[in-house]
Enzyme design. Sequence first.
Site, PDB file in Angstrom:
ATOM      1  N   THR A 145       4.122   3.018   5.839  1.00 10.69           N
ATOM      2  CA  THR A 145       2.108   2.278   6.042  1.00 10.69           C
ATOM      3  C   THR A 145       1.805   3.071   6.844  1.00 10.69           C
ATOM      4  OG1 THR A 145       1.032   0.946   6.451  1.00 10.69           O
ATOM      5  CG2 THR A 145       3.832   0.167   7.666  1.00 10.69           C
ATOM      6  N   ASP A 191       1.809  -0.293  11.983  1.00  4.71           N
ATOM      7  CA  ASP A 191       1.493  -2.047  12.340  1.00  4.71           C
ATOM      8  C   ASP A 191       3.052  -2.493  12.423  1.00  4.71           C
ATOM      9  OD1 ASP A 191       1.598  -1.744   9.115  1.00  4.71           O
ATOM     10  OD2 ASP A 191      -0.146  -3.510   9.577  1.00  4.71           O
ATOM     11  N   ARG A 247       0.958  -5.724  -6.505  1.00  3.38           N
ATOM     12  CA  ARG A 247       0.171  -6.613  -5.651  1.00  3.38           C
ATOM     13  C   ARG A 247       1.303  -7.372  -6.758  1.00  3.38           C
ATOM     14  NH1 ARG A 247      -0.966  -4.692  -1.066  1.00  3.38           N
ATOM     15  NH2 ARG A 247      -2.660  -3.443  -0.568  1.00  3.38           N
ATOM     16  N   ARG A 269      -5.909  -1.760   9.268  1.00  4.43           N
ATOM     17  CA  ARG A 269      -6.616  -3.608   9.183  1.00  4.43           C
ATOM     18  C   ARG A 269      -5.681  -4.009  10.573  1.00  4.43           C
ATOM     19  NH1 ARG A 269      -5.312  -5.535   3.651  1.00  4.43           N
ATOM     20  NH2 ARG A 269      -2.906  -4.656   4.567  1.00  4.43           N
ATOM     21  N   GLY A 300       1.328  -1.327   0.050  1.00  5.27           N
ATOM     22  CA  GLY A 300      -0.002   0.184  -0.067  1.00  5.27           C
ATOM     23  C   GLY A 300       1.137   1.156  -0.112  1.00  5.27           C
ATOM     24  N   ASP A 353       4.761  -4.552   5.078  1.00  2.84           N
ATOM     25  CA  ASP A 353       5.572  -6.049   6.233  1.00  2.84           C
ATOM     26  C   ASP A 353       6.258  -7.057   5.091  1.00  2.84           C
ATOM     27  OD1 ASP A 353       2.921  -6.781   6.594  1.00  2.84           O
ATOM     28  OD2 ASP A 353       2.783  -7.082   8.086  1.00  2.84           O
TER      29      ASP A 353
HETATM   30  O1  F6P Z   1      -1.831  -1.521   4.525  1.00  5.74           O
HETATM   31  C1  F6P Z   1      -2.285   0.015   4.164  1.00  5.74           C
HETATM   32  C2  F6P Z   1      -3.708  -0.384   4.460  1.00  5.74           C
HETATM   33  O2  F6P Z   1      -4.206   0.840   4.277  1.00  5.74           O
HETATM   34  C3  F6P Z   1      -4.483  -1.111   5.284  1.00  5.74           C
HETATM   35  O3  F6P Z   1      -5.372  -0.538   6.423  1.00  5.74           O
HETATM   36  C4  F6P Z   1      -5.748  -1.736   3.954  1.00  5.74           C
HETATM   37  O4  F6P Z   1      -6.510  -2.697   4.710  1.00  5.74           O
HETATM   38  C5  F6P Z   1      -4.988  -1.701   3.402  1.00  5.74           C
HETATM   39  O5  F6P Z   1      -4.009  -0.869   2.855  1.00  5.74           O
HETATM   40  C6  F6P Z   1      -5.589  -1.464   2.342  1.00  5.74           C
HETATM   41  O6  F6P Z   1      -5.295  -1.832   0.970  1.00  5.74           O
HETATM   42  P1  F6P Z   1      -5.431  -1.761  -0.333  1.00  5.74           P
HETATM   43  O7  F6P Z   1      -4.633  -0.464  -0.979  1.00  5.74           O
HETATM   44  O8  F6P Z   1      -5.208  -3.152  -1.126  1.00  5.74           O
HETATM   45  O9  F6P Z   1      -7.064  -1.895  -0.836  1.00  5.74           O
END
Ligand code: F6P
Length: 365
Positions: A131, A135, A78, A177, A15, A109
Amino acid sequence: MAKEFKRIGILTSGGDAPGMNAAVRAVTRYALKQGLEVYGIYEGYKGLIEGKGSIKKFSPRDVANIIEKGGTALYSARCVEFKEEAGLQRAIEVCREFQIDGIIAIGGDGTFRGASDLCKRGIPCIGIPATIDNDITCTDRSIGFDTAMNTVVEAIDRLRDTCESHARCNVVEVMGRNAGYIALETSIAVGATGVVVKEDLNYQEDALIEKIRVARAAGKRNFIVVVAEGVDHYSEGLAKRIEAETGVETKFARLAHIVRGGSPSLADRLLAAQMGVAAVDALLAGKQNVFICQRDGDMVATDIQEAIATDKMYKNSFDSSVKYPEEALKAYSAERIAEMKEFCAMRTKEVQALLTISENISNYQ
Ligand code: F6P
């Protein structure tokens, strides 16, 4: 400068987070100054597998005018292939092809796990934690957290205005999360009536609802309740129950990705600069399989595997879906495990202190 490094790669993965660009800039500018060549790898590990077309030699100008921009100019993606041996081998081939002899990986992580896999296959890597969720247990702060919280505060201040006008409550779900830090710290900063995070093992919905009922009877018009997204499928239902049980009209808002964008705060830019420089220094000093942590203001290179085990140990203390790292701990001495436990206890204490402050200053009576 250590002789073995001539050319390093830099990537962002997972992210995005405000301040990633400031970190890319810091790493690039400082590494160039140290006499290294720097290659920008686009779209994280996906770009590393793709090779040509996704990798570009950087000059100082290539990272100009990005320090103030949100998102990541190196893009993110991803990449499931990177989790397979074939994908990892392809990434190693690309490194050899481009003569990249070290990588600085910026992310969370998942990014560090990828960096660790590359290290095991002969490419030294250093991680930089970025991030918004903060976390990653071993660092006090990750890049992006401060900006995200400022964005949340601004959004909730606006919601409070309209709640006050209409005598309403607003349940606000914020990202996070696997950790409730965003919810916890912003709840204090906005003067929320309540906060719900997984870390709070003593949370009682009845007590929160009663608090709202009592405060409304005493004349309070607006109510803000902040919920971390990690408390699964909870926030929307909570809004309905507050309204049903207190009679206070209650709206629900999910801030979601709004909180991940935007120009990085001063604190995040500074942290990105400090971590970027520390990451290059760590690589040149011959370190690998580590990421840079901020501890009491210092930059400390921390072993990735140990940090992942500590992270699981800490999260298992409040979230049973996170498995206690039994197997991983076999690699450490009893003394080291005791230190890891002590570190987790310190994090728990910090969170409990914040929860206590939140509770102590949110009573209306
Ligand atoms: O890891 C950071 C985060 O913002 C989380 O809080 C959230 O659940 C997730 O990314 C969302 O990820 P994506 O961009 O894949 O929807």
